[in-house]
Design a protein around this motif. Structure first.
Motif, PDB file in Angstrom:
ATOM      1  N   ALA A 120       0.870  -1.177   0.000  1.00 65.17           N
ATOM      2  CA  ALA A 120       0.000   0.000   0.000  1.00 65.17           C
ATOM      3  C   ALA A 120       0.904   1.222   0.000  1.00 65.17           C
ATOM      4  O   ALA A 120       1.856   1.292   0.766  1.00 65.17           O
ATOM      5  CB  ALA A 120      -0.888  -0.014   1.232  1.00 65.17           C
ATOM      6  N   THR A 121       0.624   2.175  -0.876  1.00 66.65           N
ATOM      7  CA  THR A 121       1.428   3.382  -0.954  1.00 66.65           C
ATOM      8  C   THR A 121       0.531   4.600  -1.023  1.00 66.65           C
ATOM      9  O   THR A 121      -0.632   4.512  -1.411  1.00 66.65           O
ATOM     10  CB  THR A 121       2.349   3.385  -2.192  1.00 66.65           C
ATOM     11  N   GLY A 122       1.088   5.732  -0.674  1.00 64.18           N
ATOM     12  CA  GLY A 122       0.360   6.977  -0.800  1.00 64.18           C
ATOM     13  C   GLY A 122       1.276   8.157  -0.577  1.00 64.18           C
ATOM     14  O   GLY A 122       2.324   8.029   0.060  1.00 64.18           O
ATOM     15  N   ILE A 123       0.886   9.293  -1.110  1.00 60.24           N
ATOM     16  CA  ILE A 123       1.655  10.530  -0.933  1.00 60.24           C
ATOM     17  C   ILE A 123       0.674  11.695  -0.859  1.00 60.24           C
ATOM     18  O   ILE A 123      -0.348  11.705  -1.545  1.00 60.24           O
ATOM     19  CB  ILE A 123       2.687  10.739  -2.071  1.00 60.24           C
ATOM     20  N   GLU A 124       0.994  12.638   0.007  1.00 62.34           N
ATOM     21  CA  GLU A 124       0.225  13.877   0.135  1.00 62.34           C
ATOM     22  C   GLU A 124       1.195  15.041   0.070  1.00 62.34           C
ATOM     23  O   GLU A 124       2.354  14.921   0.469  1.00 62.34           O
ATOM     24  CB  GLU A 124      -0.553  13.917   1.447  1.00 62.34           C
ATOM     25  N   HIS A 125       0.704  16.173  -0.419  1.00 60.60           N
ATOM     26  CA  HIS A 125       1.508  17.401  -0.519  1.00 60.60           C
ATOM     27  C   HIS A 125       0.831  18.512   0.271  1.00 60.60           C
ATOM     28  O   HIS A 125      -0.401  18.659   0.218  1.00 60.60           O
ATOM     29  CB  HIS A 125       1.647  17.825  -1.981  1.00 60.60           C
ATOM     30  N   LEU A 126       1.623  19.290   0.980  1.00 66.33           N
ATOM     31  CA  LEU A 126       1.120  20.468   1.681  1.00 66.33           C
ATOM     32  C   LEU A 126       0.738  21.502   0.639  1.00 66.33           C
ATOM     33  O   LEU A 126       1.523  21.784  -0.270  1.00 66.33           O
ATOM     34  CB  LEU A 126       2.196  21.013   2.625  1.00 66.33           C
ATOM     35  N   ARG A 127      -0.440  22.069   0.723  1.00 68.04           N
ATOM     36  CA  ARG A 127      -0.932  23.018  -0.280  1.00 68.04           C
ATOM     37  C   ARG A 127      -1.082  24.430   0.269  1.00 68.04           C
ATOM     38  O   ARG A 127      -1.819  25.240  -0.273  1.00 68.04           O
ATOM     39  CB  ARG A 127      -2.287  22.542  -0.827  1.00 68.04           C
ATOM     40  N   TRP A 171       5.355  23.175  19.373  1.00 66.68           N
ATOM     41  CA  TRP A 171       5.084  22.244  18.277  1.00 66.68           C
ATOM     42  C   TRP A 171       3.757  22.623  17.653  1.00 66.68           C
ATOM     43  O   TRP A 171       2.771  22.846  18.362  1.00 66.68           O
ATOM     44  CB  TRP A 171       5.048  20.802  18.779  1.00 66.68           C
ATOM     45  N   THR A 172       3.734  22.711  16.345  1.00 62.53           N
ATOM     46  CA  THR A 172       2.551  23.152  15.603  1.00 62.53           C
ATOM     47  C   THR A 172       2.146  22.064  14.622  1.00 62.53           C
ATOM     48  O   THR A 172       2.981  21.566  13.858  1.00 62.53           O
ATOM     49  CB  THR A 172       2.862  24.459  14.841  1.00 62.53           C
ATOM     50  N   ASN A 173       0.870  21.697  14.648  1.00 61.04           N
ATOM     51  CA  ASN A 173       0.346  20.738  13.676  1.00 61.04           C
ATOM     52  C   ASN A 173       0.241  21.404  12.311  1.00 61.04           C
ATOM     53  O   ASN A 173      -0.182  22.549  12.210  1.00 61.04           O
ATOM     54  CB  ASN A 173      -1.052  20.250  14.082  1.00 61.04           C
ATOM     55  N   THR A 174       0.610  20.685  11.275  1.00 58.29           N
ATOM     56  CA  THR A 174       0.340  21.134   9.917  1.00 58.29           C
ATOM     57  C   THR A 174      -0.850  20.331   9.406  1.00 58.29           C
ATOM     58  O   THR A 174      -1.183  19.289   9.982  1.00 58.29           O
ATOM     59  CB  THR A 174       1.552  20.906   8.984  1.00 58.29           C
ATOM     60  N   PRO A 175      -1.480  20.765   8.324  1.00 57.74           N
ATOM     61  CA  PRO A 175      -2.580  19.967   7.760  1.00 57.74           C
ATOM     62  C   PRO A 175      -2.083  18.776   6.938  1.00 57.74           C
ATOM     63  O   PRO A 175      -2.891  18.023   6.411  1.00 57.74           O
ATOM     64  CB  PRO A 175      -3.327  20.969   6.887  1.00 57.74           C
ATOM     65  N   LEU A 176      -0.764  18.573   6.854  1.00 54.14           N
ATOM     66  CA  LEU A 176      -0.211  17.486   6.056  1.00 54.14           C
ATOM     67  C   LEU A 176      -0.221  16.187   6.854  1.00 54.14           C
ATOM     68  O   LEU A 176       0.460  16.063   7.874  1.00 54.14           O
ATOM     69  CB  LEU A 176       1.218  17.820   5.621  1.00 54.14           C
ATOM     70  N   GLU A 177      -1.025  15.215   6.385  1.00 50.51           N
ATOM     71  CA  GLU A 177      -1.081  13.919   7.046  1.00 50.51           C
ATOM     72  C   GLU A 177      -1.447  12.827   6.053  1.00 50.51           C
ATOM     73  O   GLU A 177      -1.999  13.109   4.982  1.00 50.51           O
ATOM     74  CB  GLU A 177      -2.045  13.922   8.232  1.00 50.51           C
ATOM     75  N   VAL A 178      -1.084  11.604   6.426  1.00 52.90           N
ATOM     76  CA  VAL A 178      -1.449  10.411   5.661  1.00 52.90           C
ATOM     77  C   VAL A 178      -2.051   9.408   6.638  1.00 52.90           C
ATOM     78  O   VAL A 178      -1.758   9.442   7.836  1.00 52.90           O
ATOM     79  CB  VAL A 178      -0.247   9.766   4.930  1.00 52.90           C
ATOM     80  N   THR A 179      -2.883   8.517   6.117  1.00 51.67           N
ATOM     81  CA  THR A 179      -3.432   7.439   6.935  1.00 51.67           C
ATOM     82  C   THR A 179      -2.911   6.114   6.416  1.00 51.67           C
ATOM     83  O   THR A 179      -3.136   5.769   5.248  1.00 51.67           O
ATOM     84  CB  THR A 179      -4.973   7.465   6.939  1.00 51.67           C
ATOM     85  N   LEU A 180      -2.192   5.415   7.281  1.00 52.14           N
ATOM     86  CA  LEU A 180      -1.700   4.080   6.965  1.00 52.14           C
ATOM     87  C   LEU A 180      -2.917   3.158   7.052  1.00 52.14           C
ATOM     88  O   LEU A 180      -3.562   3.092   8.095  1.00 52.14           O
ATOM     89  CB  LEU A 180      -0.612   3.667   7.954  1.00 52.14           C
ATOM     90  N   PRO A 181      -3.286   2.461   5.957  1.00 54.76           N
ATOM     91  CA  PRO A 181      -4.607   1.833   5.874  1.00 54.76           C
ATOM     92  C   PRO A 181      -4.831   0.599   6.724  1.00 54.76           C
ATOM     93  O   PRO A 181      -5.985   0.268   7.022  1.00 54.76           O
ATOM     94  CB  PRO A 181      -4.742   1.498   4.391  1.00 54.76           C
ATOM     95  N   LYS A 182      -3.770  -0.115   7.128  1.00 56.21           N
ATOM     96  CA  LYS A 182      -3.976  -1.335   7.917  1.00 56.21           C
ATOM     97  C   LYS A 182      -2.708  -1.658   8.679  1.00 56.21           C
ATOM     98  O   LYS A 182      -1.672  -1.020   8.490  1.00 56.21           O
ATOM     99  CB  LYS A 182      -4.385  -2.495   7.015  1.00 56.21           C
ATOM    100  N   ALA A 183      -2.806  -2.668   9.542  1.00 54.63           N
ATOM    101  CA  ALA A 183      -1.649  -3.090  10.331  1.00 54.63           C
ATOM    102  C   ALA A 183      -0.496  -3.469   9.408  1.00 54.63           C
ATOM    103  O   ALA A 183      -0.705  -3.978   8.307  1.00 54.63           O
ATOM    104  CB  ALA A 183      -2.035  -4.271  11.217  1.00 54.63           C
ATOM    105  N   GLY A 184       0.729  -3.200   9.867  1.00 47.30           N
ATOM    106  CA  GLY A 184       1.900  -3.575   9.093  1.00 47.30           C
ATOM    107  C   GLY A 184       3.074  -2.666   9.404  1.00 47.30           C
ATOM    108  O   GLY A 184       3.020  -1.818  10.291  1.00 47.30           O
TER     109      GLY A 184
END
Length: 180
Positions: A40-47, A57-70
């Motif tokens: 499973a792969t994925g990429i997101e870009h900060l816009r 520490w400041t949260n950015t809106p850049l995040e990914v969701t790892l879809p399952k255990a592994g």
């Protein structure tokens, strides 16, 4: 003894096999995967740009969701922008934050950008730098990973401190499942 003809035939067969394997396993840029692909792969870009207050520490809106255990490889390219009037010692650090567990991804903190200038003066000084973050993480359930950053004003104060992203250089976060 192989002949030139059988050698070329074997080479062509190998090229076809490699091409077929690459076509099946190639990751897409949209975060989706083929049902025949074992990873499973994925990429997101900060816009957008994210302003960083000093010392937090400041949260950015850049995040990914790892879809399952592994086990997953996480890779980020983090672009930091700093500006200030000397004398200054300013820096930005970034890390990966496991939103699901509320903890930092171990050893993911990186120095993104630093400006040091001890000369007094009134000419503003600025800089852009990009730093990579690469880590392995094992999870037992779907897990959200977010990019966090902080600005430290060790001497002086930044007039600009941001995680930056635009057509000249995007901040990105990518994952690839490499094991179960």
């Amino acid at each position: 003894m192989p002949t030139r003809r059988t050698g070329l035939t074997a080479l062509a067969a190998t090229a076809l096999l490699v091409g077929a394997t690459t076509a099946v396993a190639a990751p897409s840029d949209t975060g989706t995967t083929s049902s025949t692909s074992p990873t499973a792969t994925g990429i997101e870009h900060l816009r957008t740009q994210v302003d960083l207050p000093a010392g937090a520490w400041t949260n950015t809106p850049l995040e990914v969701t790892l879809p399952k255990a592994g086990t997953y490889e996480l890779d980020a390219d983090v672009r930091g922008r700093l500006q200030g009037v000397p004398p200054i010692n300013l820096f930005i650090t970034a890390r990966l934050w496991n939103v699901t567990t509320g903890t930092a991804v171990a050893d993911s903190e990186r120095l993104v950008n630093q400006i040091i200038d001890s000369n007094a003066g009134d000419a503003e000084l600025g800089d852009n730098q990009t730093a990579p973050i690469s880590e392995l993480i094992s999870v037992t359930q779907p897990t959200t990973i977010r990019l966090q950053a902080q600005r430290i004003d060790a001497v002086g104060a930044a007039t600009i401190g941001q995680i930056y992203s635009d057509g000249n250089g995007f901040t990105s976060l990518r994952y690839e499942r490499v094991g179960s």
